[in-house]
Design an enzyme around this catalytic site. Sequence first.
Site, PDB file in Angstrom:
ATOM      1  N   HIS A   1       0.769  -1.154   0.150  1.00  0.00           N
ATOM      2  CA  HIS A   1       0.104  -0.090   0.006  1.00  0.00           C
ATOM      3  C   HIS A   1       0.707   1.428  -0.019  1.00  0.00           C
ATOM      4  O   HIS A   1       1.829   1.330   0.833  1.00  0.00           O
ATOM      5  CB  HIS A   1      -0.842  -0.204   1.222  1.00  0.00           C
ATOM      6  CG  HIS A   1      -1.979   1.269   1.194  1.00  0.00           C
ATOM      7  ND1 HIS A   1      -3.269   1.261   0.713  1.00  0.00           N
ATOM      8  CD2 HIS A   1      -1.753   2.576   1.733  1.00  0.00           C
ATOM      9  CE1 HIS A   1      -3.734   2.235   0.788  1.00  0.00           C
ATOM     10  NE2 HIS A   1      -2.765   3.155   1.288  1.00  0.00           N
ATOM     11  N   CYS A   2       0.771   1.957  -1.185  1.00  0.00           N
ATOM     12  CA  CYS A   2       1.786   3.320  -1.042  1.00  0.00           C
ATOM     13  C   CYS A   2       1.165   4.461  -0.542  1.00  0.00           C
ATOM     14  O   CYS A   2      -0.078   4.845  -1.378  1.00  0.00           O
ATOM     15  CB  CYS A   2       2.086   3.203  -2.729  1.00  0.00           C
ATOM     16  SG  CYS A   2       3.152   4.606  -3.043  1.00  0.00           S
ATOM     17  N   PRO A   3       1.482   5.143   0.349  1.00  0.00           N
ATOM     18  CA  PRO A   3       0.956   6.326   0.874  1.00  0.00           C
ATOM     19  C   PRO A   3       0.950   7.308  -0.271  1.00  0.00           C
ATOM     20  O   PRO A   3       0.220   8.499  -0.142  1.00  0.00           O
ATOM     21  CB  PRO A   3       1.510   6.608   2.218  1.00  0.00           C
ATOM     22  CG  PRO A   3       2.821   6.093   2.045  1.00  0.00           C
ATOM     23  CD  PRO A   3       2.550   4.749   1.104  1.00  0.00           C
TER      24      PRO A   3
ATOM     25  N   ASN B   1      -1.857   6.921  -2.519  1.00  0.00           N
ATOM     26  CA  ASN B   1      -3.055   6.770  -1.727  1.00  0.00           C
ATOM     27  C   ASN B   1      -3.795   5.611  -2.263  1.00  0.00           C
ATOM     28  O   ASN B   1      -5.019   5.572  -2.402  1.00  0.00           O
ATOM     29  CB  ASN B   1      -3.776   7.892  -1.665  1.00  0.00           C
ATOM     30  CG  ASN B   1      -4.744   8.042  -0.677  1.00  0.00           C
ATOM     31  OD1 ASN B   1      -4.649   7.275   0.196  1.00  0.00           O
ATOM     32  ND2 ASN B   1      -5.981   8.862  -0.713  1.00  0.00           N
TER      33      ASN B   1
END
Length: 471
Positions: free
Chosen positions: A184-186, A189
């Site tokens: 999950h890449c912040p 998003n």
Amino acid sequence: DKVRPNCIGNADGDLENQVGRGKLVRLYQQWPSKNMFCCCGCCMTGGTDECYCPNMCVWCFILVPSCTYFGLVAPKLISNGIYLLPGATLAIFLIATGLLLATCCTDPGIIPCREVILATGTADQLKVALGYDVLGPEGSDSASLPPQLRKQGYRFCNTCCIVRPPRSSHCSDCDNCVLRFDHHCPFVNNCVGQRNYHYFFGFITCVMVLATMVMPALALHLFNPDQDKAMKNAAKIDKSMSLLFYAMCAVGELAADIAELKDMLQRAQRPAVREELQRVLTKLEAEQLKAKSSEAAPAATSPKVAPATAQAAAPAVDVRPVGPWTEITTFALDLGGYNKPDVSIDLRLKGVEELPAESLTCDFKEDSFDLKIMGLDGKNHRFVRTNLEKDIVPAESSFRVKKNHVIINLRKVKGEYGYDSWVDLCAKGKRKPAASKSENPQDSIMSMMKDLYDEGDDNMKKIIGEAMYKA
């Protein structure tokens, strides 16, 4: 009533009970996860509120330098006649932002949870698409999952209450199981999974290229006092990019032509047609290989040698087959004259400059040389000469390729009083060793007279005979 797959119940109560009551709303409006939807459910993003700040920072880091570049640097480049560099930067900027949007707003490969599957009645569709029963046996849990599925990598998700396939995982930020979950890449998003991984990889690549194009240009524009020199360097880069662009277009066109020729060759029936297509295909493949290796060393050349003077014009080459080789028999010859260091041989071969470097080789020895040209018009050509008139220096002999020509330079051996004088390329008979300095001069003269008598015509023999008689 039959339930539409894209519609489920209201916001109140259990989804299955809501469907039964017929209070239908759009599926994305009731999706049981932390995702956010927009554009009537066509776009989605995910994650908690903590991911919004990194995502906005990414947009700022891309938009602010790029807009500054297009507002300050690009107009100055265009006014100096440099168009390709800002144009390429604009293209990379648009591709990078497009890929970032696609990564942020694309479904990463979410597997619906049990509640959604039962409410929409899509269990059979998912079974056909994924190749197994997502819901599993009745009353499935981690312990009751069949050993065969566990051995293959299938796991039961206790959160979504479904059987997820290998390489899938549950994302705690989005609260979904994702196919081929990577992370999950912040900064985007969103999860990175099976359906948006190629967008994510393309975005990373393009943003790196964009940074190398924008940041140095901004630094030079804002902090370099010598703007004229910077513009000259930018013009050189623009010219190099133009050449690279045209080379890539040429390679692409050649690849398309080769593919079409191969297709035509498979369908051709007539031998003459197949032979002509094969000839053209071989030529185009050689051109493609040359275009791809244009930055490599040029065709097998030794140190450059100045072209010989008074060189005769080369006639069209005449060849005749010799086994697997086609022997070259016609050439132009320049013996170099008195005290000249080289003997030059000019072979005319149409299209020889289009061959790759590996296709031309020449083996030089003290009394011979062997030139081999492979793949020219679908044939292998050879030009070999043994028993040369005089010895040569192999290390200093060379050949070079020009348009429709191959020029061979044989370096003569330098004697005590200069370079040897040649009367022909190859000796007519067996070469005799050079006379030693300690040899009697009278014996040398007599040996020379004997050779003239043996090799001369009747008139020469008569003159030598009369001279010997009078002596």
